[in-house]
Write an enzyme that holds these catalytic residues in place. Structure first.
Site, PDB file in Angstrom:
ATOM      1  N   ASP A   1      57.800  68.177  30.084  1.00  0.00           N
ATOM      2  CA  ASP A   1      58.801  66.620  31.054  1.00  0.00           C
ATOM      3  C   ASP A   1      59.128  67.555  31.898  1.00  0.00           C
TER       4      ASP A   1
ATOM      5  N   LEU B   1      61.972  65.320  33.233  1.00  0.00           N
ATOM      6  CA  LEU B   1      63.373  64.761  33.103  1.00  0.00           C
ATOM      7  C   LEU B   1      63.281  63.904  33.907  1.00  0.00           C
TER       8      LEU B   1
ATOM      9  N   LYS C   1      47.647  52.020  35.257  1.00  0.00           N
ATOM     10  CA  LYS C   1      47.573  52.237  33.030  1.00  0.00           C
ATOM     11  C   LYS C   1      46.349  51.811  33.538  1.00  0.00           C
TER      12      LYS C   1
ATOM     13  N   PHE D   1      52.084  60.347  26.758  1.00  0.00           N
ATOM     14  CA  PHE D   1      53.484  59.778  27.656  1.00  0.00           C
ATOM     15  C   PHE D   1      54.012  59.974  29.143  1.00  0.00           C
TER      16      PHE D   1
ATOM     17  N   TYR E   1      52.348  49.459  38.799  1.00  0.00           N
ATOM     18  CA  TYR E   1      52.251  50.175  37.559  1.00  0.00           C
ATOM     19  C   TYR E   1      50.819  49.756  36.961  1.00  0.00           C
TER      20      TYR E   1
ATOM     21  N   ASN F   1      65.603  46.503  33.361  1.00  0.00           N
ATOM     22  CA  ASN F   1      64.809  45.549  34.039  1.00  0.00           C
ATOM     23  C   ASN F   1      64.551  44.673  32.096  1.00  0.00           C
ATOM     24  N   ASN F   2      63.771  45.404  31.275  1.00  0.00           N
ATOM     25  CA  ASN F   2      63.846  45.013  29.962  1.00  0.00           C
ATOM     26  C   ASN F   2      64.562  44.190  29.307  1.00  0.00           C
TER      27      ASN F   2
ATOM     28  N   ASP G   1      55.420  37.318  35.796  1.00  0.00           N
ATOM     29  CA  ASP G   1      55.968  36.906  34.149  1.00  0.00           C
ATOM     30  C   ASP G   1      54.884  35.500  33.496  1.00  0.00           C
TER      31      ASP G   1
ATOM     32  N   PHE H   1      52.532  46.612  23.160  1.00  0.00           N
ATOM     33  CA  PHE H   1      53.333  45.394  23.192  1.00  0.00           C
ATOM     34  C   PHE H   1      54.362  45.585  23.765  1.00  0.00           C
TER      35      PHE H   1
ATOM     36  N   SER I   1      48.582  50.512  27.804  1.00  0.00           N
ATOM     37  CA  SER I   1      49.987  48.756  28.205  1.00  0.00           C
ATOM     38  C   SER I   1      49.528  47.851  27.575  1.00  0.00           C
TER      39      SER I   1
ATOM     40  N   LYS J   1      57.734  54.466  34.234  1.00  0.00           N
ATOM     41  CA  LYS J   1      57.264  52.530  34.079  1.00  0.00           C
ATOM     42  C   LYS J   1      57.860  51.046  34.684  1.00  0.00           C
TER      43      LYS J   1
HETATM   44  P1  NAD Z   1      60.703  57.059  29.306  1.00  0.00           P
HETATM   45  O1  NAD Z   1      60.073  56.814  30.664  1.00  0.00           O
HETATM   46  O2  NAD Z   1      61.589  57.112  27.966  1.00  0.00           O
HETATM   47  O3  NAD Z   1      59.845  58.493  28.925  1.00  0.00           O
HETATM   48  C1  NAD Z   1      58.372  58.339  30.181  1.00  0.00           C
HETATM   49  C2  NAD Z   1      58.708  60.175  29.825  1.00  0.00           C
HETATM   50  O4  NAD Z   1      58.286  60.386  31.048  1.00  0.00           O
HETATM   51  C3  NAD Z   1      60.297  60.515  30.866  1.00  0.00           C
HETATM   52  O5  NAD Z   1      61.224  61.544  30.254  1.00  0.00           O
HETATM   53  C4  NAD Z   1      60.023  61.420  31.999  1.00  0.00           C
HETATM   54  O6  NAD Z   1      60.815  62.071  32.179  1.00  0.00           O
HETATM   55  C5  NAD Z   1      59.086  61.434  32.217  1.00  0.00           C
HETATM   56  N1  NAD Z   1      58.270  61.546  33.263  1.00  0.00           N
HETATM   57  C6  NAD Z   1      57.762  60.967  34.163  1.00  0.00           C
HETATM   58  N2  NAD Z   1      57.012  61.545  34.952  1.00  0.00           N
HETATM   59  C7  NAD Z   1      56.223  62.927  34.832  1.00  0.00           C
HETATM   60  C8  NAD Z   1      56.024  64.039  34.801  1.00  0.00           C
HETATM   61  N3  NAD Z   1      54.824  63.536  36.749  1.00  0.00           N
HETATM   62  N4  NAD Z   1      55.407  64.940  34.386  1.00  0.00           N
HETATM   63  C9  NAD Z   1      56.251  64.740  33.584  1.00  0.00           C
HETATM   64  N5  NAD Z   1      56.724  64.079  32.761  1.00  0.00           N
HETATM   65  C10 NAD Z   1      57.016  63.272  33.319  1.00  0.00           C
HETATM   66  O7  NAD Z   1      59.569  55.685  28.912  1.00  0.00           O
HETATM   67  P2  NAD Z   1      59.094  54.776  27.659  1.00  0.00           P
HETATM   68  O8  NAD Z   1      59.155  53.278  27.049  1.00  0.00           O
HETATM   69  O9  NAD Z   1      58.898  56.360  26.851  1.00  0.00           O
HETATM   70  O10 NAD Z   1      57.191  55.818  27.722  1.00  0.00           O
HETATM   71  C11 NAD Z   1      56.546  55.952  27.283  1.00  0.00           C
HETATM   72  C12 NAD Z   1      54.755  55.761  28.180  1.00  0.00           C
HETATM   73  O11 NAD Z   1      54.589  54.889  27.344  1.00  0.00           O
HETATM   74  C13 NAD Z   1      54.533  55.400  29.508  1.00  0.00           C
HETATM   75  O12 NAD Z   1      53.436  56.114  30.177  1.00  0.00           O
HETATM   76  C14 NAD Z   1      54.769  54.596  29.637  1.00  0.00           C
HETATM   77  O13 NAD Z   1      54.151  53.717  31.197  1.00  0.00           O
HETATM   78  C15 NAD Z   1      53.942  53.353  28.431  1.00  0.00           C
HETATM   79  N6  NAD Z   1      54.704  52.373  28.244  1.00  0.00           N
HETATM   80  C16 NAD Z   1      56.231  51.926  27.871  1.00  0.00           C
HETATM   81  C17 NAD Z   1      56.192  50.870  27.589  1.00  0.00           C
HETATM   82  C18 NAD Z   1      57.702  50.455  27.175  1.00  0.00           C
HETATM   83  O14 NAD Z   1      57.994  49.520  27.247  1.00  0.00           O
HETATM   84  N7  NAD Z   1      58.183  51.421  27.067  1.00  0.00           N
HETATM   85  C19 NAD Z   1      55.460  49.892  27.372  1.00  0.00           C
HETATM   86  C20 NAD Z   1      53.617  49.698  27.461  1.00  0.00           C
HETATM   87  C21 NAD Z   1      53.697  51.279  28.197  1.00  0.00           C
HETATM   88  N1  UFG Z   2      63.620  38.810  30.485  1.00  0.00           N
HETATM   89  C1  UFG Z   2      64.586  38.034  30.656  1.00  0.00           C
HETATM   90  N2  UFG Z   2      65.596  38.296  31.363  1.00  0.00           N
HETATM   91  C2  UFG Z   2      65.749  39.753  31.887  1.00  0.00           C
HETATM   92  C3  UFG Z   2      64.421  40.142  30.980  1.00  0.00           C
HETATM   93  C4  UFG Z   2      63.741  40.075  30.964  1.00  0.00           C
HETATM   94  O1  UFG Z   2      64.256  36.610  30.961  1.00  0.00           O
HETATM   95  O2  UFG Z   2      66.542  39.947  32.179  1.00  0.00           O
HETATM   96  C5  UFG Z   2      62.622  37.609  29.917  1.00  0.00           C
HETATM   97  C6  UFG Z   2      61.083  37.723  30.333  1.00  0.00           C
HETATM   98  O3  UFG Z   2      60.823  36.809  31.215  1.00  0.00           O
HETATM   99  C7  UFG Z   2      60.278  37.719  29.468  1.00  0.00           C
HETATM  100  C8  UFG Z   2      60.507  38.568  28.217  1.00  0.00           C
HETATM  101  O4  UFG Z   2      61.895  38.644  28.317  1.00  0.00           O
HETATM  102  O5  UFG Z   2      59.320  36.862  29.237  1.00  0.00           O
HETATM  103  C9  UFG Z   2      60.197  39.960  28.084  1.00  0.00           C
HETATM  104  O6  UFG Z   2      60.226  40.759  29.377  1.00  0.00           O
HETATM  105  P1  UFG Z   2      60.611  42.132  29.778  1.00  0.00           P
HETATM  106  O7  UFG Z   2      60.670  42.604  30.915  1.00  0.00           O
HETATM  107  O8  UFG Z   2      61.198  42.978  28.438  1.00  0.00           O
HETATM  108  O9  UFG Z   2      59.071  43.257  28.864  1.00  0.00           O
HETATM  109  P2  UFG Z   2      58.194  42.496  30.043  1.00  0.00           P
HETATM  110  O10 UFG Z   2      56.480  41.817  28.063  1.00  0.00           O
HETATM  111  O11 UFG Z   2      57.572  41.474  31.155  1.00  0.00           O
HETATM  112  O12 UFG Z   2      56.961  43.918  30.452  1.00  0.00           O
HETATM  113  C10 UFG Z   2      56.777  44.543  29.219  1.00  0.00           C
HETATM  114  C11 UFG Z   2      57.047  46.627  30.173  1.00  0.00           C
HETATM  115  C12 UFG Z   2      55.744  46.498  30.855  1.00  0.00           C
HETATM  116  C13 UFG Z   2      54.663  46.557  29.908  1.00  0.00           C
HETATM  117  C14 UFG Z   2      54.596  45.456  28.947  1.00  0.00           C
HETATM  118  C15 UFG Z   2      53.610  45.231  28.807  1.00  0.00           C
HETATM  119  O13 UFG Z   2      57.890  46.026  31.051  1.00  0.00           O
HETATM  120  O14 UFG Z   2      55.820  47.991  31.501  1.00  0.00           O
HETATM  121  O15 UFG Z   2      55.798  44.873  28.583  1.00  0.00           O
HETATM  122  O16 UFG Z   2      53.124  44.346  27.295  1.00  0.00           O
HETATM  123  F1  UFG Z   2      53.384  46.312  30.479  1.00  0.00           F
END
Ligand code: NAD
Ligand code: UFG
Length: 336
Positions: free
Chosen positions: A31, A33, A152, A80, A148, A197-198, A294, A177, A124, A84
């Site tokens: 990683d 970091l 993927k 991973f 983004y 953001n989420n 969205d 999901f 994703s 993101k």
């Molecule tokens: P996260 O940011 O917590 O973890 C990703 C890790 O990758 C981090 O520790 C970061 O430091 C490391 N990283 C990034 N770029 C790098 C590089 N070039 N070299 C080495 N390390 C690197 O995110 P997460 O939520 O654990 O997500 C993990 C994976 O799952 C990601 O690929 C993300 O796109 C995917 N994903 C996440 C979600 C979500 O909502 N969390 C949903 C769908 C897919």
């Molecule tokens: N939402 C709010 N307020 C906020 C944040 C989100 O109302 O401050 C709502 C959004 O409109 C949505 C729901 O909460 O209806 C979930 O939003 P998130 O941002 O938590 O998640 P998304 O479904 O938009 O997207 C996430 C990840 C993406 C990934 C996707 C996969 O952020 O990277 O799920 O389904 F691709």
């Protein structure tokens, strides 16, 4: 034999490492970091009483990656590592394409060079784009609406091409999901940089008093209460899905996309109300216009994961939120 976990100090990676250590797997984390901290390694050690080999390196750094494969006997990779944040990806697309796509290509080239052709990739549900009706299944057409999502989709397509060019590859493309929750110990969890953001980390930070008010993005969707519906899945369920995918990888020929979701949809207001009940905290919110990009409803058809991996999600929404709250209230400032 060891497992290489790229991005293993991140949110989903750290929970997966805990599950793999419980099975006595030998783990190497790479990683850079960019979005995590080495403090997570102490927490993993506290939970499992086991340690991992940690290498701070960037997957884009070919020499560093070659060294990892030279120095360790790696059997399979769980990939991973990636950036993101959807909004940020539109602001700095080249960084996203470089980090996620070029970095993945470098990783796959080095894997091929060292004859390691077993891979579990973090994809994703974003690859389903905005035109498919839920439940979303793996046979539906894919598309992307932001850089983004494009990264993927591109990586998935690269993996399909790679697997068709060389039948020795076994690749599980796991389409997540909405991962939420945290390890039940409250020692590891999601720790976003800056303003989240989420939805879940945002709500949790409102509950703990770090943020004043949630903005609900639209209440005029065609859903149960007008707010957006998503398939929230416990991060430990997701981690267990990776364990199953690794176990079944030898039976997977080529590159296979697999949804990891619960199959259930929950609205934003259902999340807010459940969080309020479980935490006992007020969650002030204001309805604001819809967020660009969205869609109303996203949830999985999770039957392929069940038939192919023998996996299905076990944790209910209440457990997901209890665990999110335990993590957030015990660590109001994340790992700091
Ligand atoms: P996260 O940011 O917590 O973890 C990703 C890790 O990758 C981090 O520790 C970061 O430091 C490391 N990283 C990034 N770029 C790098 C590089 N070039 N070299 C080495 N390390 C690197 O995110 P997460 O939520 O654990 O997500 C993990 C994976 O799952 C990601 O690929 C993300 O796109 C995917 N994903 C996440 C979600 C979500 O909502 N969390 C949903 C769908 C897919
Ligand atoms: N939402 C709010 N307020 C906020 C944040 C989100 O109302 O401050 C709502 C959004 O409109 C949505 C729901 O909460 O209806 C979930 O939003 P998130 O941002 O938590 O998640 P998304 O479904 O938009 O997207 C996430 C990840 C993406 C990934 C996707 C996969 O952020 O990277 O799920 O389904 F691709």
């Amino acid at each position: 034999m060891s497992l290489l976990i790229t991005g293993g100090t991140g949110f989903i990676g750290s929970h997966t490492v805990v599950e793999l250590l419980a099975l006595d797997k030998d783990i190497i984390i790479v990683d850079n970091l960019a979005n995590s901290s080495t403090l997570v390694l102490d927490r993993i050690n506290k939970i499992t009483e086991k340690s991992v080999t940690f290498i701070q390196a960037d997957i884009c750094d070919r020499q560093a990656m070659q060294q990892v494969f030279q120095q360790h006997d790696i059997d399979a990779v769980v990939h991973f590592a990636g950036l993101k944040a959807v909004g940020e990806s539109s602001a700095i697309p080249l960084s996203y394409y470089h980090n996620n796509v070029s970095g993945s290509v470098t990783l796959f080239q080095v894997m091929a060079e060292y004859g390691v052709k077993n891979l579990v990739f973090s994809s994703s549900a974003t690859v389903y784009g905005e035109n498919n009706p839920s439940p979303l299944d793996e046979s539906m057409p894919t598309s992307a609406t932001n850089p983004y999502g494009q990264t993927k989709l591109m990586i998935e397509n690269i993996l399909f091409d790679l697997a068709s060019s060389d039948e020795e590859w076994s690749i599980a493309c796991l389409r997540y999901f909405n991962p939420i929750g945290a390890h039940e110990s409250g020692l590891i969890g999601e720790n976003p940089n800056g303003i989240p953001n989420n939805l879940l980390p945002y709500v949790a930070q409102v509950a703990v008093g770090r943020l004043a008010q949630l903005q609900v993005f639209g209440d005029d969707y065609d859903t149960v209460d007008g707010t957006g519906v998503r398939d929230y899945i416990h991060v430990v369920d997701l981690a267990k899905g990776h364990v199953k995918a690794l176990e079944k990888l030898s039976k997977i020929k080529g590159c296979v996309p697999i949804n990891l979701g619960t199959g259930n949809g929950t609205s934003v207001l259902e999340i807010v109300n459940t969080f309020k009940d479980i935490s006992g905290q007020e969650i002030p919110y204001k309805v604001v216009p819809r967020r660009a990009g969205d869609i109303a409803t996203v949830f999985a058809d999770a039957s392929v994961a069940n038939s192919l991996l023998g996996w299905s999600a076990q944790y209910d929404l209440s457990t997901m939120i209890k665990d999110t709250w335990r993590w957030q209230s015990k660590n109001p400032n994340g790992f700091e």
